[in-house]
Design a protein around this motif. Structure first.
Motif, mmCIF file in Angstrom:
data_model
loop_
_atom_site.group_PDB
_atom_site.id
_atom_site.type_symbol
_atom_site.label_atom_id
_atom_site.label_comp_id
_atom_site.label_asym_id
_atom_site.label_seq_id
_atom_site.Cartn_x
_atom_site.Cartn_y
_atom_site.Cartn_z
ATOM 1 N N CYS A 149 0.831 -1.203 0.000
ATOM 2 C CA CYS A 149 0.000 0.000 0.000
ATOM 3 C C CYS A 149 0.869 1.258 0.000
ATOM 4 O O CYS A 149 1.786 1.387 0.817
ATOM 5 C CB CYS A 149 -0.894 -0.025 1.243
ATOM 6 N N LYS A 151 -0.114 4.061 0.916
ATOM 7 C CA LYS A 151 -0.489 4.929 2.042
ATOM 8 C C LYS A 151 0.131 4.460 3.350
ATOM 9 O O LYS A 151 0.597 5.275 4.143
ATOM 10 C CB LYS A 151 -2.016 4.972 2.186
ATOM 11 N N CYS A 152 0.085 3.126 3.604
ATOM 12 C CA CYS A 152 0.533 2.662 4.924
ATOM 13 C C CYS A 152 1.592 1.576 4.867
ATOM 14 O O CYS A 152 2.130 1.191 5.894
ATOM 15 C CB CYS A 152 -0.672 2.176 5.734
ATOM 16 N N CYS A 167 -5.847 -2.544 0.244
ATOM 17 C CA CYS A 167 -4.905 -2.687 1.358
ATOM 18 C C CYS A 167 -5.537 -3.571 2.445
ATOM 19 O O CYS A 167 -6.706 -3.391 2.799
ATOM 20 C CB CYS A 167 -4.551 -1.322 1.920
ATOM 21 N N CYS A 170 -5.301 -0.638 5.921
ATOM 22 C CA CYS A 170 -6.053 0.623 5.955
ATOM 23 C C CYS A 170 -7.220 0.626 4.963
ATOM 24 O O CYS A 170 -7.964 1.594 4.902
ATOM 25 C CB CYS A 170 -5.127 1.815 5.713
HETATM 26 ZN ZN LIG Z 1 -2.806 0.756 3.502
#
Ligand SMILES: [Zn+2]
Length: 317
Positions: A149, A151-152, A167, A170
């Motif tokens: 991911c 983002k995370c 993901c 998240c």
């Molecule tokens: Zn994520």
């Protein structure tokens, strides 16, 4: 939607390599689990195989076969990712990702494998199958590069028939990307600007090109690239045609561009040479009859189409 052939025939883009694709992608069913299950269980189901980046075909010494039944494909190797491509005349089709073949391990008798660019340039597959392979290669390549991911940092898993990744932590959704590239023929009256990079085949010249940057229009990208690579200022820019370019997942957007200045200041890091060529030069390159043996990219390439438009069809900015 599947391509409407009566419409796309009139589009310049449709004559280019990787641009013809007969699949109906039925995107409206990607997030419909019942439909996806129905497609997966369809006894007519067809699969194509990518070994790493390389398409894998049946080859009987004369004809190449792209499609396998699931049983045939399983016998060839294990799929570590299978994505839904779309419907081919109503039949669900899928792409399978197999492990890359080791260079010292040739395809077994009755089969053939090669890189997609060579397959296109050598004309081994019909145009429609090149388009399907481009779709499959770009999509599988995207999955391979997006296991985590953005983002995370957690692991992601395929969803939506293979048209997104989610993901595991998240729950962010990530979608396949296409990177726009501007490619342009710069025109100055009866001459045009072409360059060559060090890795081009000998004697070959082509249009300049470069990625469109965030927050930039196509026209400004053309002006910036031409100035960066050749020191030529460009005024008007005209869009002409575009081409999916699955190396790994670009969309080449072809333009004609009007030169405002004339003295070339070449960026030697990008180019090995850049010059003005006459219309006669370009005609010779396109038809492989240039007196000095200069050549240009083959007809499957958008650069060829841009040069053809100007040199033979008198299309200009
Ligand atoms: Zn994520």
């Amino acid at each position: 939607m599947a391509q409407d052939q009566t419409l796309t025939r009139q589009e310049r883009s449709s004559a280019l390599g990787y641009a013809t694709n007969p699949l109906d992608r039925v995107a409206q069913f990607r997030d419909n689990p019942a439909k996806q299950s129905e497609f997966a269980a369809d006894p007519r189901r067809l699969e194509l195989i990518l070994e790493g980046d390389h398409p894998f075909f049946r080859f009987d010494g004369q004809d190449y076969g792209l499609w396998f039944t699931p049983q045939q494909a399983d016998a060839i190797g294990a799929s570590h990712l299978t994505v839904f491509l779309g419907l081919l005349d109503g039949i669900p089709t899928f792409a399978r990702a197999h492990a890359a073949r080791q260079p010292e391990q040739p395809a077994p008798t009755g089969y053939f494998t090669s890189d997609l660019r060579s397959i296109a340039v050598q004309g081994l597959m019909p145009a429609a199958e090149l388009g399907i392979l481009a779709q499959a290669k770009s999509l599988i390549g995207w999955h391979r590069a997006h296991a985590f991911c953005a983002k995370c940092g957690s692991a992601t898993t395929p969803a939506g028939g293979g048209w997104k990744r989610e993901c595991t932590s998240c729950k962010a959704q990530h979608f396949p990307r296409t990177d726009p590239v501007s490619i342009m023929l710069v025109i100055d009256g009866d001459r045009c600007l072409l360059g060559r990079q060090a890795h081009f085949v000998a004697q070959s010249y082509s249009c300049l090109a470069g990625f469109i940057e965030p927050g930039e229009t196509l026209e400004d990208a053309v002006r910036r690239e031409v100035y960066e690579e050749a020191g030529i200022e460009v005024s008007a820019v005209r869009y002409l045609c575009n081409q999916p370019w699955p190396f790994p997942s670009s969309l080449m957007i072809g333009c004609l561009a009007q030169a405002k200045t004339h003295d070339i200041v070449m960026d030697a890091e990008e180019l090995e040479d850049a010059r003005w060529f006459t219309r006669e030069d370009v005609r010779g390159m396109l038809t492989r009859t240039h007196p000095q043996g200069l050549i240009c990219p083959p007809p499957i390439a958008i650069a060829h189409s841009l040069m053809q438009a100007w040199a033979f069809e008198n299309i200009t900015v």
